[in-house]
Design a protein around this motif. Structure first.
Motif: not given
Length: 356
Positions: A161-173
């Motif tokens: 449900s929080e998958g929309y966050l995956a494309i945010h650059p701050l979640l780049q690994k």
């Protein structure tokens, strides 16, 4: 380290936490089932066959870390569900996996791992080189750090449900993005289980500078500006952060930094260090250092430093003179150096990396 924070360096502190902390309430129905495994003979042999060629040698290794392993396991048996719940509440991210295990081992090639979730209790070991790790609260922080990373990874699970966050650059690994956010989450949650000042003293220690390459971002840009709570979650903070914000720009990994090429505007006559880093400075009033020249093709320009900027601090320390400023930057450049400065009387900061 012991002289600066003797309380947090005692192995017995973790036992003290266990004896004084009451179990916190948790929503067990929405949380994964997690086992903490301390008798990891086969796993340790598989990880380090040269160190533990037989089951007996792995048994002996487990015995050597038994006291600290039992302390952590006692904590987890008592507070584990509350830890999972508190992390989820502060993150604003749901646990999707139904179960996982936590392995406590003697050595590991790194300071830990989130999948499989592994915590080395004696140290990081590569070949014959061993880097010992402190016991007590430092181990507890390492545990929270790896569980936090595992929780943040839930956003990458299909259907989250929080998958929309995956494309945010701050979640780049990268260390100064994903890992820094996980550290912020871990520190926020652990402060509910242990003395917050002691937790921060551990995180600010020299040991954790090595363990947390994104620590400068946490301490200088996240800890005071992004306080986490169930009403102000990490997910909400990330979602509201513009993808072209100063924070996103500051945390760009080196390979993404591409300076605008403006001809052959190279600086002539810089000191050797200035030539390597791409900027020159002179001492100014008030202990500041004015950038007097900058090479648009090198690291300082790529990071965002500009001619006329007044450098205040290098990794939160005041350089004595121009020579020490260059020396401090060069000594820490490989891990990224936090440089605080003034531009038009406004405070700002960059993280300087080696130029790729």
């Amino acid at each position: 380290m012991a002289s600066r924070c003797p309380k947090i360096c005692r192995p017995g502190l973790l036992v003290l936490i266990l004896l004084t902390a009451a179990p916190l309430a948790a929503r067990s129905d929405s949380l994964p089932q997690v086992r903490m495994i301390i008798d990891n003979y086969d796993y340790m042999t598989a990880l380090s066959p040269d160190d533990f060629p037989t089951r007996d040698s792995a048994l002996a290794a487990c015995a050597s870390i038994a006291a600290e392993a039992e302390s952590l396991k006692t904590f987890w048996d008592r507070q584990g569900l509350a830890v999972l719940d508190r992390l989820s509440l502060y993150a604003g991210i749901s646990w999707l996996e139904p179960q996982f295990d936590i392995y406590l081992v003697k050595y590991f090639p790194d300071y830990g791992c989130s999948d499989p979730l592994t915590i080395p209790l004696a140290g990081k070991k590569n070949g014959d080189r061993i880097i010992a790790v402190p016991q007590g609260l430092s181990h507890l922080l390492a545990l929270f750090q790896q569980v936090s990373r595992r929780l943040l990874n839930q956003v990458f699970v299909p259907g989250a449900s929080e998958g929309y966050l995956a494309i945010h650059p701050l979640l780049q690994k990268t260390p100064r993005r994903f890992d820094a956010l996980a550290d912020l989450l871990a520190l926020s949650a652990l402060a509910d289980f242990a003395d917050p000042d002691s937790v921060m003293a551990v995180y600010r220690s020299d040991e954790w500078r090595r363990r947390a390459p994104g620590r400068d971002v946490v301490l200088n840009h996240l800890w005071n500006r992004w306080p986490l709570s169930p009403d102000n979650t990490l997910a909400a903070r990330i979602a509201s952060e513009p993808v072209r914000s100063d924070l996103v720009a500051l945390t760009k990994p080196p390979e993404q930094m591409r300076p605008r090429r403006v001809g052959l505007s190279r600086i002539i006559g810089q000191p050797a260090a200035g030539g390597q880093l791409g900027f020159s400075v002179t001492e100014d009033q008030g202990g500041l250092f004015r950038v007097t020249g900058i090479d648009s093709l090198k690291a300082a320009y790529a990071a965002g430093l500009r001619q006329g900027d007044l450098i205040r601090l290098v990794d939160n320390q005041n350089p004595r003179d121009v020579k020490s400023l260059y020396a401090m930057i060069l000594a820490r450049l490989a891990d990224g150096v936090h440089i605080a400065y003034l531009r038009d009387d406004q405070p700002a900061a960059v993280i300087l990396y080696p130029k790729p």
